[in-house]
Design an enzyme around this catalytic site. Structure first.
Site, PDB file in Angstrom:
ATOM      1  N   PHE A 114       0.895  -1.245  -0.107  1.00 54.82           N
ATOM      2  CA  PHE A 114      -0.011   0.086  -0.074  1.00 54.82           C
ATOM      3  C   PHE A 114       1.048   1.389   0.176  1.00 54.82           C
ATOM      4  O   PHE A 114       1.831   1.124   0.752  1.00 54.82           O
ATOM      5  CB  PHE A 114      -1.014  -0.018   1.372  1.00 54.82           C
ATOM      6  CG  PHE A 114      -2.088   0.882   1.121  1.00 54.82           C
ATOM      7  CD1 PHE A 114      -2.994   0.711   0.518  1.00 54.82           C
ATOM      8  CD2 PHE A 114      -1.883   2.018   2.050  1.00 54.82           C
ATOM      9  CE1 PHE A 114      -4.408   1.498   0.539  1.00 54.82           C
ATOM     10  CE2 PHE A 114      -2.848   3.072   2.030  1.00 54.82           C
ATOM     11  CZ  PHE A 114      -4.180   3.014   1.253  1.00 54.82           C
ATOM     12  N   ASP A 183       2.788  -5.919   7.835  1.00 52.97           N
ATOM     13  CA  ASP A 183       1.624  -5.051   7.910  1.00 52.97           C
ATOM     14  C   ASP A 183       0.298  -6.059   7.459  1.00 52.97           C
ATOM     15  O   ASP A 183       0.402  -6.823   6.654  1.00 52.97           O
ATOM     16  CB  ASP A 183       1.696  -4.053   6.648  1.00 52.97           C
ATOM     17  CG  ASP A 183       0.452  -2.753   7.118  1.00 52.97           C
ATOM     18  OD1 ASP A 183      -0.525  -3.580   7.424  1.00 52.97           O
ATOM     19  OD2 ASP A 183       0.750  -1.941   6.711  1.00 52.97           O
ATOM     20  N   TYR A 208     -10.173  -0.811  11.231  1.00 55.31           N
ATOM     21  CA  TYR A 208     -11.376  -0.285  10.549  1.00 55.31           C
ATOM     22  C   TYR A 208     -11.771  -1.067   9.255  1.00 55.31           C
ATOM     23  O   TYR A 208     -12.721  -0.788   8.673  1.00 55.31           O
ATOM     24  CB  TYR A 208     -11.265   1.133  10.254  1.00 55.31           C
ATOM     25  CG  TYR A 208      -9.932   1.582   9.397  1.00 55.31           C
ATOM     26  CD1 TYR A 208      -9.757   1.446   8.025  1.00 55.31           C
ATOM     27  CD2 TYR A 208      -9.037   2.299  10.021  1.00 55.31           C
ATOM     28  CE1 TYR A 208      -8.970   1.814   7.329  1.00 55.31           C
ATOM     29  CE2 TYR A 208      -7.858   2.569   9.467  1.00 55.31           C
ATOM     30  CZ  TYR A 208      -7.768   2.379   8.007  1.00 55.31           C
ATOM     31  OH  TYR A 208      -6.658   2.782   7.405  1.00 55.31           O
ATOM     32  N   LYS A 209     -10.697  -2.098   8.978  1.00 52.91           N
ATOM     33  CA  LYS A 209     -11.200  -2.974   7.775  1.00 52.91           C
ATOM     34  C   LYS A 209     -11.974  -4.194   8.574  1.00 52.91           C
ATOM     35  O   LYS A 209     -13.023  -4.034   8.854  1.00 52.91           O
ATOM     36  CB  LYS A 209      -9.938  -3.083   7.049  1.00 52.91           C
ATOM     37  CG  LYS A 209      -9.304  -1.815   6.411  1.00 52.91           C
ATOM     38  CD  LYS A 209      -7.855  -2.121   5.830  1.00 52.91           C
ATOM     39  CE  LYS A 209      -7.785  -0.617   5.096  1.00 52.91           C
ATOM     40  NZ  LYS A 209      -6.028  -0.838   4.726  1.00 52.91           N
ATOM     41  N   ARG A 355     -12.735  -4.897  -7.124  1.00 53.87           N
ATOM     42  CA  ARG A 355     -12.093  -5.759  -5.905  1.00 53.87           C
ATOM     43  C   ARG A 355     -13.642  -5.695  -5.002  1.00 53.87           C
ATOM     44  O   ARG A 355     -14.198  -5.111  -4.583  1.00 53.87           O
ATOM     45  CB  ARG A 355     -11.201  -4.860  -5.255  1.00 53.87           C
ATOM     46  CG  ARG A 355     -10.628  -5.678  -3.954  1.00 53.87           C
ATOM     47  CD  ARG A 355      -9.694  -4.621  -3.225  1.00 53.87           C
ATOM     48  NE  ARG A 355     -10.400  -3.817  -2.513  1.00 53.87           N
ATOM     49  CZ  ARG A 355      -9.651  -2.914  -1.430  1.00 53.87           C
ATOM     50  NH1 ARG A 355      -8.399  -2.820  -1.391  1.00 53.87           N
ATOM     51  NH2 ARG A 355     -10.368  -2.076  -0.791  1.00 53.87           N
TER      52      ARG A 355
HETATM   53  C1  LIG Z   1      -5.474   0.667   4.867  1.00 52.11           C
HETATM   54  C2  LIG Z   1      -3.858   0.504   4.875  1.00 52.11           C
HETATM   55  C3  LIG Z   1      -3.244   1.759   5.233  1.00 52.11           C
HETATM   56  C4  LIG Z   1      -3.900   3.031   5.660  1.00 52.11           C
HETATM   57  O1  LIG Z   1      -3.159   3.562   6.827  1.00 52.11           O
HETATM   58  P1  LIG Z   1      -3.817   4.775   7.764  1.00 52.11           P
HETATM   59  O2  LIG Z   1      -2.541   5.408   8.186  1.00 52.11           O
HETATM   60  O3  LIG Z   1      -4.747   3.711   8.647  1.00 52.11           O
HETATM   61  O4  LIG Z   1      -4.597   5.468   6.975  1.00 52.11           O
HETATM   62  C5  LIG Z   1      -1.966   1.614   5.394  1.00 52.11           C
HETATM   63  N1  LIG Z   1      -1.351   0.391   4.984  1.00 52.11           N
HETATM   64  C6  LIG Z   1      -1.920  -0.794   4.355  1.00 52.11           C
HETATM   65  C7  LIG Z   1      -1.118  -1.872   4.102  1.00 52.11           C
HETATM   66  C8  LIG Z   1      -3.498  -0.748   4.172  1.00 52.11           C
HETATM   67  O5  LIG Z   1      -4.027  -1.493   3.805  1.00 52.11           O
END
Ligand SMILES: *Cc1c(COP(=O)(O)O)cnc(C)c1O
Length: 396
Positions: A114, A183, A208-209, A355
């Site tokens: 990400f 992660d 939150y996911k 997705r």
């Molecule tokens: C959703 C997601 C994020 C989002 O980061 P926030 O700081 O919570 O906005 C970061 N890394 C990955 C791999 C994600 O899937």
């Protein structure tokens, strides 16, 4: 046996919606509003500053962390909550870099990660004279060399759902003398993560996911107990201090995972997350994983049989996948808008990815079959080919 019809009753899913986007933002637990109201009125309203002690606000980041630990193969007292995931990535990678062998400056990641993780690592690398190296996901193993300091990977790819082999890559990294940061944004609550079994070094994730904590819910961080008292946080905050209320001018890290706290935790949001985690009580992650494989297999088979217009963009083999499936279509953006207009909510990811996330706590065969049928109608009837679906002005 986990009864998924019972867990489903714990969530509010709006009428007419088939929700296949719980991998971006989980739905609202029915108890969320009452819990937020209780924290606001009975705790904040009545207890005021006393809430830090007598409503347990101060210990909440550890207490909620323990509930998440069980879901990711970690032990009690090893996980702490706070901040956003991007901040936690920065903390974990910086702590791992400081533990790395003398002279090692390379952080290795992959192009399926990400972007925010890559941005955070790049900013850190520039600040401390390290180097962020980004390779294709399939090339990670071969790129682990004896100059590696930290292997920073997201276990499940946010677009394709491809799942790295955490245990194998951690072993390779350790053989090369490096540390690992995993992660779990698309893993926690979705797949059977085993941080202890994989012998990982650090892990982070958001809530939150798949954990349904609500927008802005706090992130988590885990440090393997062998590093917990040695890891030096670069982001030194007062709540990670050994004696926060002594207000010493010098920083001295707290023992164990507490040192990864930074500042004041989001008490209201964390209480909502706490009630959301009740949905996982008595639920075995192996049962969620098995059910998720059934649902994703069913979706792939259904779409491939009914929709020749799209091509699978996820690993076909369930073991190589998380709990989401994506397909490619040249007009994916408009196709997703048309699906959403019909109540089937998934995600578009640039440039051409549709997705869909599968969350056994509240998704079953009926939703899978309905989504396949609606996708088929949208594609066959070219329902997506309308100006209002093709113009990109929404924030998604
Ligand atoms: C959703 C997601 C994020 C989002 O980061 P926030 O700081 O919570 O906005 C970061 N890394 C990955 C791999 C994600 O899937």
């Amino acid at each position: 046996m986990t009864d998924f019809s019972q867990t489903r009753a714990l969530f509010h899913i709006p009428e007419g919606v088939t929700y296949l986007d719980g991998n971006s933002l989980g739905p609202m637990p029915r108890t969320a509003a009452a819990r937020a109201k209780a924290v606001i009125e009975a705790e904040w309203g009545e207890r005021l500053i006393r809430g830090w002690n007598d409503a347990g606000w101060y210990v909440q980041p550890r207490r909620v962390g323990d509930r998440i630990a069980r879901l990711i193969g970690a032990g009690a007292g090893e996980v702490v909550m706070g901040d956003t995931l991007t901040v936690k990535v920065f903390q974990a990678v910086s702590a791992a870099l400081r533990l790395a062998r003398e002279g090692r400056r390379v952080i290795l990641s992959d192009s399926g990660n990400f972007p925010s993780d890559l941005y955070a690592a790049d900013g850190l690398a520039r600040a401390v004279g390290a180097e962020l190296r980004v390779v294709e996901p399939e090339a990670v193993e071969g790129a682990i060399g004896d100059d590696l300091a930290v292997l920073m990977l997201t276990e499940v790819d946010y677009r394709t759902g491809r799942r790295h082999d955490m245990a194998a890559l951690t072993r390779r990294a350790h053989e090369a003398g490096a540390l690992t940061v995993w992660d779990l944004a698309h893993s926690a609550g979705a797949v059977d993560v085993d941080l202890t079994g994989a012998n990982a070094d650090f892990a982070v994730g958001c809530t939150y996911k798949y954990l349904n904590g609500g927008p802005g819910a706090p992130a988590f961080i885990w440090t393997h107990p062998r590093h917990a008292d040695a890891a030096q946080p670069i982001l030194q905050g007062w709540m990670g201090h050994d004696a926060p209320f002594a207000f010493d001018l010098d920083y001295r890290p707290a023992g164990g995972i507490e040192r990864m706290r930074v500042g004041t935790p989001p008490v209201i949001g964390m209480a909502v997350l706490d009630t959301a985690l009740d949905a996982f009580d008595g639920v075995d992650m192996a049962a969620i994983r098995a059910r998720s494989i059934e649902l994703t297999q069913r979706f792939i088979a259904g779409v491939e049989a009914a929709c020749p217009e799209v091509t699978l963009n996820s690993p076909r083999e369930p073991a190589g996948r998380g709990s989401q499936v994506s397909f490619r279509h040249p007009e994916a953006y408009a196709v997703m808008q048309a699906l959403i207009a019909r109540g089937v909510i998934g995600d578009f990811r640039a440039p051409d990815v549709l997705r869909f996330g599968f969350t056994p706590l509240y998704i079953g065969e009926a939703e899978v079959d309905h989504a396949v049928a609606v996708l088929r109608e949208v594609l066959e009837g070219r329902e997506w080919d309308r100006p209002e679906y093709r113009s990109r002005n929404a924030v998604t």
